[in-house]
Design a protein around this motif. Sequence first.
Motif, PDB file in Angstrom:
ATOM      1  N   THR A   6      14.913   0.890   3.506  1.00 47.52           N
ATOM      2  CA  THR A   6      13.491   0.543   3.454  1.00 47.52           C
ATOM      3  C   THR A   6      12.837   0.472   4.821  1.00 47.52           C
ATOM      4  N   ASN A   7      13.607   0.227   5.865  1.00 41.53           N
ATOM      5  CA  ASN A   7      13.135   0.254   7.247  1.00 41.53           C
ATOM      6  C   ASN A   7      11.918  -0.614   7.499  1.00 41.53           C
ATOM      7  N   VAL A   8      10.740  -0.042   7.781  1.00 42.24           N
ATOM      8  CA  VAL A   8       9.621  -0.860   8.243  1.00 42.24           C
ATOM      9  C   VAL A   8       9.031  -1.726   7.140  1.00 42.24           C
ATOM     10  N   PHE A   9       9.227  -1.353   5.878  1.00 38.73           N
ATOM     11  CA  PHE A   9       8.715  -2.170   4.788  1.00 38.73           C
ATOM     12  C   PHE A   9       9.587  -3.407   4.598  1.00 38.73           C
ATOM     13  N   PRO A  10       9.011  -4.483   4.072  1.00 37.74           N
ATOM     14  CA  PRO A  10       9.812  -5.700   3.835  1.00 37.74           C
ATOM     15  C   PRO A  10      11.025  -5.393   2.971  1.00 37.74           C
ATOM     16  N   SER A  11      12.182  -5.815   3.439  1.00 41.66           N
ATOM     17  CA  SER A  11      13.423  -5.476   2.743  1.00 41.66           C
ATOM     18  C   SER A  11      13.521  -6.212   1.412  1.00 41.66           C
TER      19      SER A  11
ATOM     20  N   SER B 289       0.832  -1.205   0.000  1.00 41.15           N
ATOM     21  CA  SER B 289       0.000   0.000   0.000  1.00 41.15           C
ATOM     22  C   SER B 289       0.865   1.252   0.000  1.00 41.15           C
ATOM     23  N   THR B 290       0.437   2.252  -0.753  1.00 43.50           N
ATOM     24  CA  THR B 290       1.182   3.509  -0.778  1.00 43.50           C
ATOM     25  C   THR B 290       0.659   4.502   0.239  1.00 43.50           C
ATOM     26  N   SER B 291      -0.298   4.106   1.070  1.00 43.65           N
ATOM     27  CA  SER B 291      -0.779   5.048   2.072  1.00 43.65           C
ATOM     28  C   SER B 291       0.266   5.219   3.164  1.00 43.65           C
ATOM     29  N   SER B 292       0.090   6.284   3.941  1.00 47.79           N
ATOM     30  CA  SER B 292       1.136   6.698   4.870  1.00 47.79           C
ATOM     31  C   SER B 292       1.496   5.604   5.853  1.00 47.79           C
ATOM     32  N   CYS B 293       2.773   5.446   6.082  1.00 47.88           N
ATOM     33  CA  CYS B 293       3.268   4.479   7.041  1.00 47.88           C
ATOM     34  C   CYS B 293       4.357   5.158   7.856  1.00 47.88           C
ATOM     35  N   TRP B 294       4.378   4.973   9.136  1.00 45.17           N
ATOM     36  CA  TRP B 294       5.101   5.852  10.056  1.00 45.17           C
ATOM     37  C   TRP B 294       6.602   5.861   9.884  1.00 45.17           C
ATOM     38  N   PHE B 295       7.312   4.810  10.198  1.00 48.95           N
ATOM     39  CA  PHE B 295       8.747   4.945  10.304  1.00 48.95           C
ATOM     40  C   PHE B 295       9.521   4.350   9.135  1.00 48.95           C
ATOM     41  N   LEU B 296       9.166   4.698   7.913  1.00 50.06           N
ATOM     42  CA  LEU B 296      10.021   4.464   6.758  1.00 50.06           C
ATOM     43  C   LEU B 296      10.939   5.682   6.626  1.00 50.06           C
ATOM     44  N   TYR B 297      12.221   5.468   6.817  1.00 54.64           N
ATOM     45  CA  TYR B 297      13.113   6.614   6.887  1.00 54.64           C
ATOM     46  C   TYR B 297      13.701   6.983   5.536  1.00 54.64           C
ATOM     47  N   ILE B 298      12.980   7.795   4.781  1.00 55.25           N
ATOM     48  CA  ILE B 298      13.602   8.413   3.615  1.00 55.25           C
ATOM     49  C   ILE B 298      14.803   9.234   4.071  1.00 55.25           C
ATOM     50  N   VAL B 299      14.780   9.723   5.330  1.00 55.27           N
ATOM     51  CA  VAL B 299      15.933  10.472   5.838  1.00 55.27           C
ATOM     52  C   VAL B 299      17.194   9.622   5.754  1.00 55.27           C
ATOM     53  N   SER B 300      17.085   8.323   6.003  1.00 55.46           N
ATOM     54  CA  SER B 300      18.242   7.436   5.878  1.00 55.46           C
ATOM     55  C   SER B 300      18.805   7.494   4.470  1.00 55.46           C
ATOM     56  N   GLY B 301      17.919   7.422   3.473  1.00 54.28           N
ATOM     57  CA  GLY B 301      18.372   7.514   2.094  1.00 54.28           C
ATOM     58  C   GLY B 301      18.926   8.879   1.743  1.00 54.28           C
ATOM     59  N   LEU B 302      18.292   9.928   2.252  1.00 54.80           N
ATOM     60  CA  LEU B 302      18.765  11.280   1.948  1.00 54.80           C
ATOM     61  C   LEU B 302      20.139  11.545   2.535  1.00 54.80           C
ATOM     62  N   TRP B 303      20.340  11.133   3.793  1.00 60.32           N
ATOM     63  CA  TRP B 303      21.675  11.302   4.380  1.00 60.32           C
ATOM     64  C   TRP B 303      22.705  10.507   3.578  1.00 60.32           C
ATOM     65  N   THR B 304      22.352   9.277   3.165  1.00 62.87           N
ATOM     66  CA  THR B 304      23.294   8.462   2.409  1.00 62.87           C
ATOM     67  C   THR B 304      23.649   9.129   1.091  1.00 62.87           C
ATOM     68  N   ALA B 305      22.632   9.640   0.403  1.00 64.44           N
ATOM     69  CA  ALA B 305      22.890  10.321  -0.872  1.00 64.44           C
ATOM     70  C   ALA B 305      23.765  11.550  -0.676  1.00 64.44           C
TER      71      ALA B 305
ATOM     72  N   ASP C 177       9.661   0.414  12.752  1.00 66.74           N
ATOM     73  CA  ASP C 177      10.322  -0.891  12.676  1.00 66.74           C
ATOM     74  C   ASP C 177      11.117  -1.083  13.962  1.00 66.74           C
ATOM     75  N   THR C 178      10.744  -2.088  14.718  1.00 64.07           N
ATOM     76  CA  THR C 178      11.479  -2.357  15.951  1.00 64.07           C
ATOM     77  C   THR C 178      12.236  -3.665  15.808  1.00 64.07           C
ATOM     78  N   CYS C 179      13.344  -3.776  16.520  1.00 64.51           N
ATOM     79  CA  CYS C 179      14.099  -5.022  16.563  1.00 64.51           C
ATOM     80  C   CYS C 179      14.372  -5.359  18.023  1.00 64.51           C
ATOM     81  N   THR C 180      14.861  -6.557  18.270  1.00 61.19           N
ATOM     82  CA  THR C 180      14.940  -7.056  19.643  1.00 61.19           C
ATOM     83  C   THR C 180      16.019  -6.380  20.475  1.00 61.19           C
TER      84      THR C 180
END
Length: 462
Positions: free
Chosen positions: A242-247, A32-48, A357-360
């Motif tokens: 990609t963070n919270v979305f399936p990698s 779904s393209t509807s809003s999803c909270w913690f997908l970090y485009i910021v991660s991609g922007l900093w990398t770029a 996206d949380t991890c243990t």
Amino acid sequence: MLRQPNELAIADADVEQSVAVVVCAVQRAGHSTSSCWFLYIVSGLWTALLAKERDPGRDVVLVEGDRVGWAASGRNGGFCAASLTHGAANGLARWPDEFAALQALGARNLDAIEAAVGRYGLDCEFERTGEIDVATAPYQYEELRAAAGTAAEHGIDIELLDRDQMRAEVDSPTFHGGLYDRRGVAMLHPAKLAWGLAAAARRLGVRIYERTPATELVRHRAAMAVRTPYGRVLAHRVALGTNVFPSLVRRIRRYTVPVYDYALTTEPLTDAQLASVGWKGRQGLGDSGNQFHYFRLTADRRILWGGYDAVYPRGGRMRPEYEHRPDTYLTLARHFFHCFPQLEGLRFSHAWGGAIDTCTRFSAFFGTAHDGRVGYAAGYTGLGVGATRFGAEVMLDLLAGESTERTRLAMVRDKPLPFPPEPLASVGIGLTKWSLDRADRSQGRRNLWLRAMDRAGLGFDS
């Protein structure tokens, strides 16, 4: 002008882009393209941005599944922390031998973010106000006192506030004290940060393609091919945010689960309302329960109030209807007026939610795939506003095959324990949530299940 997909330079499926890095902050095909909270485009922007700073001649393409700032990057709480480990206690428990190095790297990372705000003129309302962990029960104050002692032993500059000192900073009848980190956290406007980083990246020559979901990642001779509905991008190196979305690297999907978090913001406070609360330092605040609230003042004098409920959707599925939860909004509103009864009658202007996206281990993990051609960072567990810049540095180091202070960290070399498959994940997370709620109602006493989880190094958090 932002290009639409039918205008993209990669619209022809046979076109190949000769690029050194492709930063993919994307969603999977069919998602779904509807809003999803913690997908970090910021991660991609900093990398770029950092990829261009390291090598201005490098060709960098960023493909984004929707619009820059459309999800977590634009709608999180705006807490930008120096901590890379989800707080000192978690860092000391998991990486005691390198904790001092992690603290130093985190401090340098936050300083670098502040420097980039100035260097690129990022109009993101950056304020180095610090943060106060607030005790709302006597036992929590004793825990903060112990934490202050541990911090002092490790040279961490934080200040323990008693009840009167705390209420002089921000006044609530529920506050019993606080632990004040004056320099380790900044407040900012997250959407403006994302938009500013995108503009800065474009000025450096980064090509950003929005509304272009990456659907597949495959080998192509000595390079990688990132496939989209409108064409493909060939790259020598690919960084995944990609963070919270399936990698797009399937094997790392088991390390994260989606947790839905919710927030409210009030209407702007009048002078009298703001005076009744104090808050002259404009610090970020978070209470000290297992089910915690985070709250802050915005630049236009609204109070953002979020947290408490950490909702794991049945089976780990992500759906648009999960992004609003009226029952949670009502709970948050009741808690708000319990905390600030002097603001009774203040109205809420906005309410939203989305997936973290949380991890243990509660902090990001890193790695490579496809013989080092692909780098990834995920699992930020709600503290990605600051840590994603560090994650970008790690991904670029890994993709370059460099041995650096960052890549030598155990935190970077090791993975968290994966979550079990369904239905075990739902059962275990449900039991953990019940136990955490019980601990909050029992003076913080952790039951047998939580103590076993602690010993195994497992956790569940937002």
